[in-house]
Write a protein that holds these residues in place. Structure first.
Motif, PDB file in Angstrom:
ATOM      1  N   MET A 132      53.803  29.079  48.585  1.00 39.70           N
ATOM      2  CA  MET A 132      53.673  29.831  49.820  1.00 39.70           C
ATOM      3  C   MET A 132      52.517  30.831  49.777  1.00 39.70           C
ATOM      4  SD  MET A 132      56.077  28.722  51.895  1.00 39.70           S
ATOM      5  CE  MET A 132      56.294  30.027  53.075  1.00 39.70           C
ATOM      6  N   SER A 133      52.333  31.507  48.645  1.00 38.94           N
ATOM      7  CA  SER A 133      51.261  32.498  48.547  1.00 38.94           C
ATOM      8  C   SER A 133      49.885  31.847  48.640  1.00 38.94           C
ATOM      9  CB  SER A 133      51.392  33.265  47.234  1.00 38.94           C
ATOM     10  OG  SER A 133      51.308  32.388  46.118  1.00 38.94           O
ATOM     11  N   GLU A 134      49.734  30.652  48.077  1.00 37.01           N
ATOM     12  CA  GLU A 134      48.449  29.965  48.146  1.00 37.01           C
ATOM     13  C   GLU A 134      48.178  29.416  49.543  1.00 37.01           C
ATOM     14  OE1 GLU A 134      48.210  27.054  45.106  1.00 37.01           O
ATOM     15  OE2 GLU A 134      48.382  28.496  43.454  1.00 37.01           O
ATOM     16  N   ILE A 135      49.236  29.031  50.247  1.00 33.19           N
ATOM     17  CA  ILE A 135      49.055  28.585  51.630  1.00 33.19           C
ATOM     18  C   ILE A 135      48.557  29.737  52.489  1.00 33.19           C
ATOM     19  CG2 ILE A 135      50.259  27.742  53.675  1.00 33.19           C
ATOM     20  CD1 ILE A 135      52.060  26.137  51.846  1.00 33.19           C
ATOM     21  N   VAL A 136      49.115  30.922  52.272  1.00 32.45           N
ATOM     22  CA  VAL A 136      48.657  32.097  53.010  1.00 32.45           C
ATOM     23  C   VAL A 136      47.228  32.445  52.615  1.00 32.45           C
ATOM     24  CG1 VAL A 136      49.083  34.547  53.408  1.00 32.45           C
ATOM     25  CG2 VAL A 136      50.993  32.967  53.314  1.00 32.45           C
ATOM     26  N   ALA A 137      46.916  32.385  51.312  1.00 31.65           N
ATOM     27  CA  ALA A 137      45.582  32.741  50.840  1.00 31.65           C
ATOM     28  C   ALA A 137      44.524  31.773  51.328  1.00 31.65           C
ATOM     29  CB  ALA A 137      45.578  32.791  49.307  1.00 31.65           C
ATOM     30  N   SER A 138      44.894  30.531  51.605  1.00 34.00           N
ATOM     31  CA  SER A 138      43.916  29.552  52.081  1.00 34.00           C
ATOM     32  C   SER A 138      43.468  29.820  53.508  1.00 34.00           C
ATOM     33  CB  SER A 138      44.503  28.141  51.982  1.00 34.00           C
ATOM     34  OG  SER A 138      45.586  27.982  52.876  1.00 34.00           O
ATOM     35  N   GLN A 139      44.125  30.757  54.195  1.00 32.98           N
ATOM     36  CA  GLN A 139      43.787  31.068  55.581  1.00 32.98           C
ATOM     37  C   GLN A 139      42.924  32.321  55.683  1.00 32.98           C
ATOM     38  OE1 GLN A 139      47.364  30.443  58.248  1.00 32.98           O
ATOM     39  NE2 GLN A 139      48.372  30.344  56.265  1.00 32.98           N
ATOM     40  N   ASP A 140      42.086  32.598  54.668  1.00 30.34           N
ATOM     41  CA  ASP A 140      41.265  33.801  54.704  1.00 30.34           C
ATOM     42  C   ASP A 140      40.128  33.694  55.719  1.00 30.34           C
ATOM     43  OD1 ASP A 140      39.992  31.844  53.373  1.00 30.34           O
ATOM     44  OD2 ASP A 140      39.374  33.051  51.644  1.00 30.34           O
ATOM     45  N   SER A 141      39.795  32.486  56.156  1.00 25.36           N
ATOM     46  CA  SER A 141      38.708  32.323  57.127  1.00 25.36           C
ATOM     47  C   SER A 141      39.231  31.984  58.522  1.00 25.36           C
ATOM     48  CB  SER A 141      37.740  31.238  56.649  1.00 25.36           C
ATOM     49  OG  SER A 141      38.418  30.001  56.475  1.00 25.36           O
ATOM     50  N   VAL A 142      40.263  31.141  58.599  1.00 21.15           N
ATOM     51  CA  VAL A 142      40.799  30.744  59.903  1.00 21.15           C
ATOM     52  C   VAL A 142      42.285  30.436  59.736  1.00 21.15           C
ATOM     53  CG1 VAL A 142      40.172  28.323  59.535  1.00 21.15           C
ATOM     54  CG2 VAL A 142      40.534  29.157  61.862  1.00 21.15           C
ATOM     55  N   TRP A 143      43.092  30.772  60.752  1.00 21.54           N
ATOM     56  CA  TRP A 143      44.508  30.447  60.723  1.00 21.54           C
ATOM     57  C   TRP A 143      44.712  28.935  60.824  1.00 21.54           C
ATOM     58  CZ3 TRP A 143      46.223  34.507  64.890  1.00 21.54           C
ATOM     59  CH2 TRP A 143      46.241  35.770  64.304  1.00 21.54           C
ATOM     60  N   ASN A 144      45.749  28.454  60.184  1.00 22.75           N
ATOM     61  CA  ASN A 144      46.065  27.026  60.274  1.00 22.75           C
ATOM     62  C   ASN A 144      46.443  26.590  61.678  1.00 22.75           C
ATOM     63  OD1 ASN A 144      45.587  26.370  57.583  1.00 22.75           O
ATOM     64  ND2 ASN A 144      47.685  26.823  56.953  1.00 22.75           N
ATOM     65  N   VAL A 145      46.902  27.526  62.505  1.00 20.79           N
ATOM     66  CA  VAL A 145      47.341  27.158  63.844  1.00 20.79           C
ATOM     67  C   VAL A 145      46.166  26.703  64.708  1.00 20.79           C
ATOM     68  CG1 VAL A 145      47.090  29.486  64.797  1.00 20.79           C
ATOM     69  CG2 VAL A 145      48.785  27.917  65.782  1.00 20.79           C
ATOM     70  N   VAL A 207      58.176  31.236  58.089  1.00 17.62           N
ATOM     71  CA  VAL A 207      57.377  30.128  57.568  1.00 17.62           C
ATOM     72  C   VAL A 207      56.278  29.760  58.562  1.00 17.62           C
ATOM     73  CG1 VAL A 207      57.444  27.695  56.901  1.00 17.62           C
ATOM     74  CG2 VAL A 207      59.238  29.231  56.142  1.00 17.62           C
ATOM     75  N   GLY A 208      56.603  29.776  59.844  1.00 18.23           N
ATOM     76  CA  GLY A 208      55.621  29.416  60.853  1.00 18.23           C
ATOM     77  C   GLY A 208      54.567  30.487  61.092  1.00 18.23           C
ATOM     78  N   ALA A 209      54.885  31.721  60.773  1.00 21.78           N
ATOM     79  CA  ALA A 209      53.938  32.806  61.028  1.00 21.78           C
ATOM     80  C   ALA A 209      52.844  32.830  59.966  1.00 21.78           C
ATOM     81  CB  ALA A 209      54.678  34.137  61.036  1.00 21.78           C
ATOM     82  N   THR A 210      51.642  33.173  60.361  1.00 23.14           N
ATOM     83  CA  THR A 210      50.520  33.318  59.432  1.00 23.14           C
ATOM     84  C   THR A 210      49.966  34.728  59.554  1.00 23.14           C
ATOM     85  OG1 THR A 210      49.006  32.466  61.095  1.00 23.14           O
ATOM     86  CG2 THR A 210      49.896  30.892  59.519  1.00 23.14           C
ATOM     87  N   ALA A 211      49.564  35.291  58.424  1.00 26.42           N
ATOM     88  CA  ALA A 211      49.035  36.648  58.402  1.00 26.42           C
ATOM     89  C   ALA A 211      47.636  36.615  57.809  1.00 26.42           C
ATOM     90  CB  ALA A 211      49.936  37.571  57.582  1.00 26.42           C
TER      91      ALA A 211
END
Length: 227
Positions: A132-145, A207-211
């Motif tokens: 989960m932490s790596e999924i969040v960290a992979s969104q440092d440029s753009v949200w997955n949504v 889980v669905g939310a991205t920060a």
């Protein structure tokens, strides 16, 4: 004031309300079903990251109970266990109406778990990790949504059905004047079902939310040790 304490008052009332056990129930299964409904909801929330770690008294304290390398699979597995509590509650109540409600609920949850899992597969392939932490960290440029908006819509619909939120609250069968699989429950046992259900709702939303700020903080945490 403004009804803000209504939820707290209802919780306290259910804790002290007399529990009524019908005579035809299977008592061991009837008693353990609410526990099975509550425990997986707490366990699933354990892998949700709230932020990066902080240092207190020389010790690093992460804002996450457990950063498992199979975090997404852990959430899906714990969510699947909720089906057992619903089926056992309806079967052990000794009445046809709870049994019908449990069948409806279990059928709905199992069917929509397929769509939820496929929607999460898109995110896993995009981020390349189950943690989960790596999924969040992979969104440092753009949200997955943004690049995966169709998968997000599928996850949102499946999440509403998984947690029995409107308009997917058909298992409660309001036209039958009963509350579904937990019709024969009262007091603290009834409260445990609702506690597990609403905590599962928070978990699905988390889980669905991205920060994005969390992603940036995680990126800084990876870069600083190299410097």
């Amino acid at each position: 004031p403004f009804g803000l304490l209504q939820t707290l008052a209802d919780g306290i009332k259910l804790f002290f309300k007399e529990g009524i056990t019908p005579t035809l129930v299977d008592r061991p299964v009837y008693a353990i079903a609410p526990v099975i409904a509550m425990l997986p909801a707490f366990l699933a929330f354990a892998v949700i990251p709230f932020g990066t770690s902080v240092t207190l008294f020389g010790r690093e304290v992460p804002f996450q109970v457990a950063d498992l390398n199979i975090g997404v699979l852990w959430v899906l597995a714990m969510g699947s266990l909720m089906v057992y509590s619903i089926v056992l509650a309806g079967w052990s109540s000794g009445s046809n109406y709870p049994l019908l409600g449990s069948i409806r609920s279990s059928a709905q949850m199992i069917s929509y778990e397929v769509g939820m899992g496929l929607a999460l597969v898109a995110v896993l392939m995009y981020s390349g990790s189950l943690r989960m932490s790596e999924i969040v960290a992979s969104q440092d440029s753009v949200w997955n949504v943004i690049p995966q908006f169709p998968a997000f819509v599928i996850y949102l619909v499946a999440g509403l059905a998984e947690t029995n939120r409107p308009p997917f609250d058909l298992p409660e069968a309001e036209t039958e004047l009963v509350a579904g699989y937990h019709t024969e429950y009262s007091g603290i046992k009834f409260a445990m079902f609702y506690l597990g259900e609403y905590l599962n709702t928070v978990t699905v939303a988390a889980v669905g939310a991205t920060a994005k700020e969390m992603g940036r903080a995680a990126r800084r945490e990876r870069v600083l040790p190299d410097v």
